[in-house]
Design a protein around this motif. Structure first.
Motif, PDB file in Angstrom:
ATOM      1  N   ASP A   1      41.336  42.407  36.531  1.00  0.00           N
ATOM      2  CA  ASP A   1      41.853  41.096  36.908  1.00  0.00           C
ATOM      3  C   ASP A   1      41.858  41.021  38.435  1.00  0.00           C
ATOM      4  O   ASP A   1      42.808  41.446  39.087  1.00  0.00           O
ATOM      5  CB  ASP A   1      43.271  40.910  36.350  1.00  0.00           C
ATOM      6  CG  ASP A   1      43.867  39.552  36.653  1.00  0.00           C
ATOM      7  OD1 ASP A   1      43.296  38.787  37.470  1.00  0.00           O
ATOM      8  OD2 ASP A   1      44.937  39.236  36.083  1.00  0.00           O
ATOM      9  N   ILE A   2      40.753  40.520  38.977  1.00  0.00           N
ATOM     10  CA  ILE A   2      40.590  40.463  40.433  1.00  0.00           C
ATOM     11  C   ILE A   2      41.626  39.546  41.067  1.00  0.00           C
ATOM     12  O   ILE A   2      42.167  39.846  42.129  1.00  0.00           O
ATOM     13  CB  ILE A   2      39.153  40.005  40.796  1.00  0.00           C
ATOM     14  CG1 ILE A   2      38.138  41.063  40.347  1.00  0.00           C
ATOM     15  CG2 ILE A   2      39.021  39.715  42.276  1.00  0.00           C
ATOM     16  CD1 ILE A   2      38.338  42.433  40.953  1.00  0.00           C
ATOM     17  N   GLU A   3      41.924  38.437  40.409  1.00  0.00           N
ATOM     18  CA  GLU A   3      42.880  37.470  40.964  1.00  0.00           C
ATOM     19  C   GLU A   3      44.252  38.100  41.198  1.00  0.00           C
ATOM     20  O   GLU A   3      44.904  37.843  42.203  1.00  0.00           O
ATOM     21  CB  GLU A   3      43.008  36.273  40.016  1.00  0.00           C
ATOM     22  CG  GLU A   3      43.857  35.157  40.568  1.00  0.00           C
ATOM     23  CD  GLU A   3      43.908  33.960  39.628  1.00  0.00           C
ATOM     24  OE1 GLU A   3      44.892  33.200  39.723  1.00  0.00           O
ATOM     25  OE2 GLU A   3      42.989  33.784  38.822  1.00  0.00           O
ATOM     26  N   HIS A   4      44.697  38.961  40.267  1.00  0.00           N
ATOM     27  CA  HIS A   4      46.006  39.600  40.382  1.00  0.00           C
ATOM     28  C   HIS A   4      45.906  41.040  40.884  1.00  0.00           C
ATOM     29  O   HIS A   4      46.921  41.762  40.895  1.00  0.00           O
ATOM     30  CB  HIS A   4      46.732  39.563  39.037  1.00  0.00           C
ATOM     31  CG  HIS A   4      47.054  38.163  38.601  1.00  0.00           C
ATOM     32  ND1 HIS A   4      46.321  37.493  37.656  1.00  0.00           N
ATOM     33  CD2 HIS A   4      47.990  37.288  39.037  1.00  0.00           C
ATOM     34  CE1 HIS A   4      46.805  36.271  37.491  1.00  0.00           C
ATOM     35  NE2 HIS A   4      47.823  36.121  38.327  1.00  0.00           N
ATOM     36  N   LYS A   5      44.687  41.475  41.259  1.00  0.00           N
ATOM     37  CA  LYS A   5      44.442  42.824  41.801  1.00  0.00           C
ATOM     38  C   LYS A   5      44.992  43.903  40.857  1.00  0.00           C
ATOM     39  O   LYS A   5      45.665  44.836  41.267  1.00  0.00           O
ATOM     40  CB  LYS A   5      45.055  42.992  43.202  1.00  0.00           C
ATOM     41  CG  LYS A   5      44.540  42.028  44.255  1.00  0.00           C
ATOM     42  CD  LYS A   5      43.110  42.267  44.622  1.00  0.00           C
ATOM     43  CE  LYS A   5      42.951  43.367  45.622  1.00  0.00           C
ATOM     44  NZ  LYS A   5      41.540  43.600  46.002  1.00  0.00           N
ATOM     45  N   LYS A   6      44.667  43.761  39.556  1.00  0.00           N
ATOM     46  CA  LYS A   6      45.198  44.678  38.543  1.00  0.00           C
ATOM     47  C   LYS A   6      44.059  45.140  37.629  1.00  0.00           C
ATOM     48  O   LYS A   6      43.276  44.324  37.137  1.00  0.00           O
ATOM     49  CB  LYS A   6      46.262  43.962  37.720  1.00  0.00           C
ATOM     50  CG  LYS A   6      46.852  44.770  36.606  1.00  0.00           C
ATOM     51  CD  LYS A   6      47.883  43.947  35.851  1.00  0.00           C
ATOM     52  CE  LYS A   6      48.105  44.516  34.482  1.00  0.00           C
ATOM     53  NZ  LYS A   6      48.928  43.651  33.649  1.00  0.00           N
ATOM     54  N   ILE A   7      43.999  46.447  37.419  1.00  0.00           N
ATOM     55  CA  ILE A   7      42.998  47.046  36.542  1.00  0.00           C
ATOM     56  C   ILE A   7      43.727  47.888  35.504  1.00  0.00           C
ATOM     57  O   ILE A   7      44.626  48.671  35.840  1.00  0.00           O
ATOM     58  CB  ILE A   7      42.010  47.912  37.346  1.00  0.00           C
ATOM     59  CG1 ILE A   7      41.222  47.009  38.303  1.00  0.00           C
ATOM     60  CG2 ILE A   7      41.096  48.693  36.419  1.00  0.00           C
ATOM     61  CD1 ILE A   7      40.325  47.733  39.263  1.00  0.00           C
ATOM     62  N   THR A   8      43.345  47.726  34.241  1.00  0.00           N
ATOM     63  CA  THR A   8      43.948  48.474  33.143  1.00  0.00           C
ATOM     64  C   THR A   8      42.918  49.466  32.622  1.00  0.00           C
ATOM     65  O   THR A   8      41.765  49.113  32.392  1.00  0.00           O
ATOM     66  CB  THR A   8      44.385  47.528  32.002  1.00  0.00           C
ATOM     67  OG1 THR A   8      45.277  46.540  32.552  1.00  0.00           O
ATOM     68  CG2 THR A   8      45.091  48.286  30.907  1.00  0.00           C
ATOM     69  N   ILE A   9      43.372  50.735  32.480  1.00  0.00           N
ATOM     70  CA  ILE A   9      42.472  51.773  31.988  1.00  0.00           C
ATOM     71  C   ILE A   9      43.056  52.471  30.769  1.00  0.00           C
ATOM     72  O   ILE A   9      44.266  52.477  30.565  1.00  0.00           O
ATOM     73  CB  ILE A   9      42.156  52.832  33.068  1.00  0.00           C
ATOM     74  CG1 ILE A   9      43.406  53.648  33.445  1.00  0.00           C
ATOM     75  CG2 ILE A   9      41.522  52.193  34.301  1.00  0.00           C
ATOM     76  CD1 ILE A   9      43.116  54.889  34.261  1.00  0.00           C
ATOM     77  N   GLU A  10      42.186  53.041  29.967  1.00  0.00           N
ATOM     78  CA  GLU A  10      42.565  53.928  28.853  1.00  0.00           C
ATOM     79  C   GLU A  10      42.573  55.335  29.437  1.00  0.00           C
ATOM     80  O   GLU A  10      41.548  55.807  29.939  1.00  0.00           O
ATOM     81  CB  GLU A  10      41.540  53.824  27.734  1.00  0.00           C
ATOM     82  CG  GLU A  10      41.837  54.684  26.537  1.00  0.00           C
ATOM     83  CD  GLU A  10      43.013  54.183  25.718  1.00  0.00           C
ATOM     84  OE1 GLU A  10      43.793  55.029  25.248  1.00  0.00           O
ATOM     85  OE2 GLU A  10      43.155  52.958  25.562  1.00  0.00           O
ATOM     86  N   VAL A  11      43.710  55.985  29.390  1.00  0.00           N
ATOM     87  CA  VAL A  11      43.829  57.332  29.963  1.00  0.00           C
ATOM     88  C   VAL A  11      43.347  58.335  28.905  1.00  0.00           C
ATOM     89  O   VAL A  11      44.057  58.656  27.959  1.00  0.00           O
ATOM     90  CB  VAL A  11      45.269  57.651  30.397  1.00  0.00           C
ATOM     91  CG1 VAL A  11      45.363  59.050  30.970  1.00  0.00           C
ATOM     92  CG2 VAL A  11      45.739  56.623  31.429  1.00  0.00           C
ATOM     93  N   LEU A  12      42.127  58.817  29.085  1.00  0.00           N
ATOM     94  CA  LEU A  12      41.568  59.807  28.182  1.00  0.00           C
ATOM     95  C   LEU A  12      42.130  61.181  28.514  1.00  0.00           C
ATOM     96  O   LEU A  12      42.588  61.428  29.636  1.00  0.00           O
ATOM     97  CB  LEU A  12      40.041  59.828  28.306  1.00  0.00           C
ATOM     98  CG  LEU A  12      39.322  58.496  28.051  1.00  0.00           C
ATOM     99  CD1 LEU A  12      37.829  58.636  28.285  1.00  0.00           C
ATOM    100  CD2 LEU A  12      39.586  57.979  26.647  1.00  0.00           C
TER     101      LEU A  12
END
Length: 172
Positions: A156-167
């Motif tokens: 989400d570039i607008e909110h400067k947020k990236i969600t990842i799956e922690v492997l």
């Protein structure tokens, strides 16, 4: 007007005004195309110099450039450690799921469980896929997150947020 880094001049090359550039752009052929205008920000903090690319070629891990009006070694020797930047007006639209470095750097990374992992401080190009350096807020060691579909779930570039799956083993 906003300016974005495309490379750093690390040295000169030969005697005919060529400079060695370590690129920080995925679009070297476009950014260094003959006639392209770049802003050269010298390391001493002086006013940027506008330069026009006269030639571009690849040599080993460097981009070699010459600029119009700077044809001798003595003309470009003062450009060592300068940063080359491109104006926002020259940025082109990207395909879906493609981003400019400046859009990713500074984003907060969190897990799918909502745990804050840290902030992206650097992007490393490996050839296979980019790897994001994520600096945790508690001063622990940096994490290296591969930009692959199995790990990066949303950006989400607008909110400067990236969600990842922690492997397993990703944050060790």
């Amino acid at each position: 007007m906003e300016w974005f880094n495309v490379g750093k001049i690390v040295n000169t090359h030969g005697i005919w005004g060529e400079v060695r550039v370590i690129s920080t752009t995925d679009f070297a052929d476009e950014r260094y195309e003959v006639g392209s205008e770049l802003a050269l920000h010298k390391a001493d903090g002086s006013k940027p110099i506008m330069v026009k690319v006269a030639s571009h070629r690849r040599h080993k891990n460097f981009d070699l450039l010459t600029f119009e009006g700077y044809s001798l070694l003595k003309d470009v020797d003062v450009f060592r450690n300068a940063i080359l930047k491109v104006s926002e007006k020259y940025l082109s639209d990207l395909e879906e799921n493609e981003f400019y470095f400046h859009e990713i750097i500074g984003c907060t990374v969190e897990s799918t469980d909502g745990e804050i992992i840290g902030t992206i401080t650097e992007i490393i190009q490996t050839g296979a896929n980019d790897v994001w350096t994520v600096h945790p807020e508690q001063g622990k060691k940096d994490h290296y997150i591969p930009y692959i579909e199995d790990v990066v779930k949303s950006i989400d570039i607008e909110h400067k947020k990236i969600t990842i799956e922690v492997l397993d083993g990703l944050l060790s």
